[in-house]
Design a protein around this motif. Structure first.
Motif, short mmCIF file in Angstrom:
data_model
loop_
_atom_site.label_atom_id
_atom_site.label_comp_id
_atom_site.label_asym_id
_atom_site.label_seq_id
_atom_site.Cartn_x
_atom_site.Cartn_y
_atom_site.Cartn_z
N ILE A 12 0.96 -1.28 -0.23
CA ILE A 12 -0.16 0.23 0.00
C ILE A 12 0.48 1.24 -0.13
CG2 ILE A 12 -1.64 1.47 1.13
CD1 ILE A 12 -3.08 -1.09 2.14
N ALA A 13 1.71 1.50 0.78
CA ALA A 13 2.43 2.59 0.63
C ALA A 13 3.67 2.68 -0.51
CB ALA A 13 3.54 2.14 2.08
N GLU A 32 9.85 -5.61 -6.15
CA GLU A 32 9.25 -5.77 -5.53
C GLU A 32 9.55 -7.96 -5.75
OE1 GLU A 32 6.00 -5.52 -3.53
OE2 GLU A 32 6.61 -7.98 -3.11
N ASN A 42 -6.95 -9.27 5.51
CA ASN A 42 -8.15 -8.93 5.53
C ASN A 42 -8.66 -6.99 4.74
OD1 ASN A 42 -8.74 -11.30 6.33
ND2 ASN A 42 -9.01 -11.31 8.92
N ARG A 98 -7.79 -5.40 1.41
CA ARG A 98 -6.24 -5.42 2.03
C ARG A 98 -6.57 -5.23 -0.63
NH1 ARG A 98 -1.73 -7.29 1.01
NH2 ARG A 98 0.33 -6.44 1.17
N SER A 119 14.60 -7.85 -5.71
CA SER A 119 15.09 -6.93 -4.43
C SER A 119 16.49 -6.50 -4.33
CB SER A 119 14.86 -8.68 -3.76
OG SER A 119 15.36 -7.68 -2.16
N ASP A 283 4.87 0.17 6.92
CA ASP A 283 5.82 -0.71 7.56
C ASP A 283 7.01 -0.79 8.83
OD1 ASP A 283 3.30 -1.08 8.35
OD2 ASP A 283 2.82 -3.54 7.79
C1 LIG Z 1 0.04 -10.40 2.55
C2 LIG Z 1 -0.16 -9.71 3.25
C3 LIG Z 1 -1.43 -9.41 4.00
C4 LIG Z 1 -1.38 -8.52 4.66
N1 LIG Z 1 -2.51 -8.58 5.55
C5 LIG Z 1 -3.12 -7.34 6.60
C6 LIG Z 1 -4.40 -7.73 7.58
O1 LIG Z 1 -5.40 -8.55 7.09
N2 LIG Z 1 -4.61 -7.00 7.55
C7 LIG Z 1 -3.69 -6.01 8.67
O2 LIG Z 1 -4.69 -5.20 8.87
N3 LIG Z 1 -2.90 -5.52 7.72
C8 LIG Z 1 -2.20 -6.65 6.71
N4 LIG Z 1 -1.16 -6.23 6.43
C9 LIG Z 1 -0.21 -5.16 7.13
C10 LIG Z 1 -0.56 -4.10 5.94
O3 LIG Z 1 -0.42 -4.21 4.13
C11 LIG Z 1 0.08 -3.27 6.15
O4 LIG Z 1 0.27 -3.07 7.26
C12 LIG Z 1 -0.11 -1.65 5.93
O5 LIG Z 1 -0.99 -1.89 4.81
C13 LIG Z 1 1.18 -0.76 5.12
O6 LIG Z 1 1.58 -1.37 4.31
P1 LIG Z 1 2.88 -1.52 3.77
O7 LIG Z 1 2.85 -1.47 2.26
O8 LIG Z 1 3.84 -0.78 4.57
O9 LIG Z 1 2.91 -2.93 4.52
P2 LIG Z 1 2.74 -4.31 3.37
O10 LIG Z 1 2.36 -4.44 3.16
O11 LIG Z 1 3.52 -5.69 4.06
O12 LIG Z 1 3.51 -4.65 1.12
C14 LIG Z 1 5.75 -4.14 1.46
C15 LIG Z 1 5.14 -5.23 0.22
O13 LIG Z 1 6.85 -4.82 0.42
C16 LIG Z 1 7.41 -6.06 -0.19
N5 LIG Z 1 8.58 -7.33 0.26
C17 LIG Z 1 9.18 -7.15 0.94
N6 LIG Z 1 10.15 -8.06 0.97
C18 LIG Z 1 10.60 -7.20 0.51
C19 LIG Z 1 12.20 -7.15 -0.59
N7 LIG Z 1 13.39 -7.95 -0.32
N8 LIG Z 1 12.46 -6.71 -1.68
C20 LIG Z 1 11.55 -5.61 -2.30
N9 LIG Z 1 9.95 -6.20 -2.19
C21 LIG Z 1 9.38 -6.54 -0.51
C22 LIG Z 1 5.88 -7.92 0.32
O14 LIG Z 1 6.32 -8.32 -0.79
C23 LIG Z 1 4.89 -6.76 -0.06
O15 LIG Z 1 4.51 -6.70 -1.51
C24 LIG Z 1 -1.17 -7.15 5.04
C25 LIG Z 1 0.69 -7.47 4.28
C26 LIG Z 1 0.81 -8.26 3.27
C27 LIG Z 1 2.08 -8.75 2.53
#
Ligand SMILES: Cc1cc2nc3c(=O)[nH]c(=O)nc-3n(C[C@H](O)[C@H](O)[C@H](O)COP(=O)(O)OP(=O)(O)OC[C@H]3O[C@@H](n4cnc5c(N)ncnc54)[C@H](O)[C@@H]3O)c2cc1C
Length: 390
Positions: A12-13, A32, A42, A98, A119, A283
């Motif tokens: 999402i970020a 990614e 969820n 999500r 990566s 995150d």
């Molecule tokens: C599969 C999944 C399911 C989730 N389900 C829920 C839920 O049901 N409820 C909830 O509250 N939160 C859930 N979360 C967490 C939620 O998405 C986050 O708390 C919030 O949306 C912040 O998003 P973010 O983009 O910072 O992190 P995230 O949504 O965790 O996305 C991080 C992305 O970085 C990618 N990534 C990881 N390591 C690497 C790397 N080395 N190189 C490149 N890319 C990489 C991951 O594959 C992912 O696509 C889930 C996360 C994931 C990944």
């Protein structure tokens, strides 16, 4: 001007950031690790300023169309009889699966370059940019690099240090997985507790499929994060023999789900979200945990502010990173106060559960939420409307 920006992580970020950087005239590349979008999970809440961000992206009508339509939480006893309900509907937020949100954000980030199945292996910063080595592709130069790769961020490890310095264990583990739509009540998240355990069913009014949700209390466990079979065993052991009739079926289906998602309930705490030409978002920088209910909101608002501040600072990344952090940190600090949510969902004792059920039967929680929102509206720093190149 710091135009070439690498984003690690298409969550999402990362996707929100890619959209806004492109809108501000910069050239984002998203790397990614997974072969495609990781669209599990969820419902997540788009609330308050995050609604404004999504509106400004032109997506809010479509998010509303796909709203998960969940009314709230229903607590049940071992015989599956409802003992209390908390109605969580409010005008300031829309709950959406999500995966549905991610698909819309991916579309909106269409102008960015994407490298899936890739990566970052190493980073080297100098005064003029960052040389990035990838696992598979040849090395490339970028002006700035942003880590949006989740709670266990690879970028954070490379640029800031080992995970143990930043990730705090919050004494629980959780799992999400697909579930059969049979048990549970339509439009409610049904939860059953034994001390330190919660098994639940998430039933969106808009999706045929249900989701299983498990949380259990535990100190740090020693397991391999790459070994999904071992994680499934941990959940199976934690919930073996639970008295609630649907638990066995939920477990059986969850353990067969290839998208089974398991992790510690953790929080990321950092003194600074940037180091030179590298910054973090989502995150990776501030994970508040799924118990906050604010992961999506923080990711959307934070990414919007980061892109906007970079554009407003006209290339001065130091000034932009400092303003981004100063503006966003108060919201993060507030959302990281998850103690009451965890006590509500996973009481530690039978007495705690009875007290929770008694409180949940009163309209107190809903009223407290409304008061908090009203106070917040008066104190929140308004979301800037950064000028866009396109
Ligand atoms: C599969 C999944 C399911 C989730 N389900 C829920 C839920 O049901 N409820 C909830 O509250 N939160 C859930 N979360 C967490 C939620 O998405 C986050 O708390 C919030 O949306 C912040 O998003 P973010 O983009 O910072 O992190 P995230 O949504 O965790 O996305 C991080 C992305 O970085 C990618 N990534 C990881 N390591 C690497 C790397 N080395 N190189 C490149 N890319 C990489 C991951 O594959 C992912 O696509 C889930 C996360 C994931 C990944």
């Amino acid at each position: 001007m710091n135009e070439r920006i690498l984003i690690s992580g298409a969550g999402i970020a990362g996707l929100t950031l890619a959209h806004w950087l492109a809108r501000h005239g910069m050239r984002p590349t998203v790397v990614e690790r997974a072969a495609g979008l990781r669209s599990g999970g969820n419902g997540v809440d788009v609330r308050d300023d995050a609604v404004t961000v999504v509106e400004r992206m032109g997506l809010m009508d479509r998010v509303r169309e796909r709203a998960a339509d969940v009314h709230g939480i229903k607590f049940v006893d071992a015989a599956d009889r409802p003992v209390a309900r908390i109605d969580l509907r409010d005008d300031a937020s829309v709950e959406v699966m999500r995966g549905d949100l991610l698909a819309l954000l991916r579309e909106a980030a269409g102008d960015a370059e994407f490298l899936f199945g890739e990566s970052v292996r190493a980073l080297e910063q100098d005064d003029h940019g960052v040389t990035v080595a990838f696992e598979h592709s040849p090395a490339r130069r970028f002006d700035l690099v942003i880590g949006a790769d989740g709670m266990h961020s690879n970028l954070r490890r490379l640029a800031f240090g080992p995970e143990e310095r930043f990730l705090r264990h919050k004494d629980h583990y959780f799992a999400f997985a697909d579930a059969d739509a049979g048990p549970g009540e339509d439009r409610w998240v049904t939860m059953f507790n034994t001390p330190g355990r919660m098994a639940g069913i998430y039933r969106s009014g808009n999706h045929p499929q249900a989701k299983a949700y498990f949380i259990f209390r535990s100190g740090r466990l020693d397991y391999d994060r790459g070994d999904v079979a071992a994680q499934k065993r941990l959940v199976a052991e934690a919930f073996a023999g639970q008295a609630w009739r649907p638990t066995a079926g939920l477990l059986e289906r969850a353990l067969a789900d290839p998208e089974f998602y398991f992790d510690a309930l953790g929080q990321v705490r950092m003194d600074s979200w940037s180091a030179g030409r590298v910054a973090l978002a989502g995150d990776a920088a501030w994970c508040a945990s799924p118990a906050s209910g604010a992961g999506a909101e923080l990711a959307l608002v934070g990414a919007y502010r980061l892109a906007g501040e970079l554009a407003a600072a006209g290339g001065d990344h130091r000034a932009a990173f400092a303003r981004y952090e100063a503006a966003h940190r108060p919201l993060v600090d507030r959302k990281q106060q998850i103690g009451p949510n965890v006590r509500l969902m996973v009481p530690r004792t039978e007495g705690g559960r009875r007290l929770r059920d008694a409180l949940a039967r009163l309209p107190l929680l809903k009223a407290a939420g409304a008061i908090e929102r009203r106070l917040r509206a008066r104190t929140a720093e308004p979301l800037p409307d950064y000028r866009c190149a396109a």
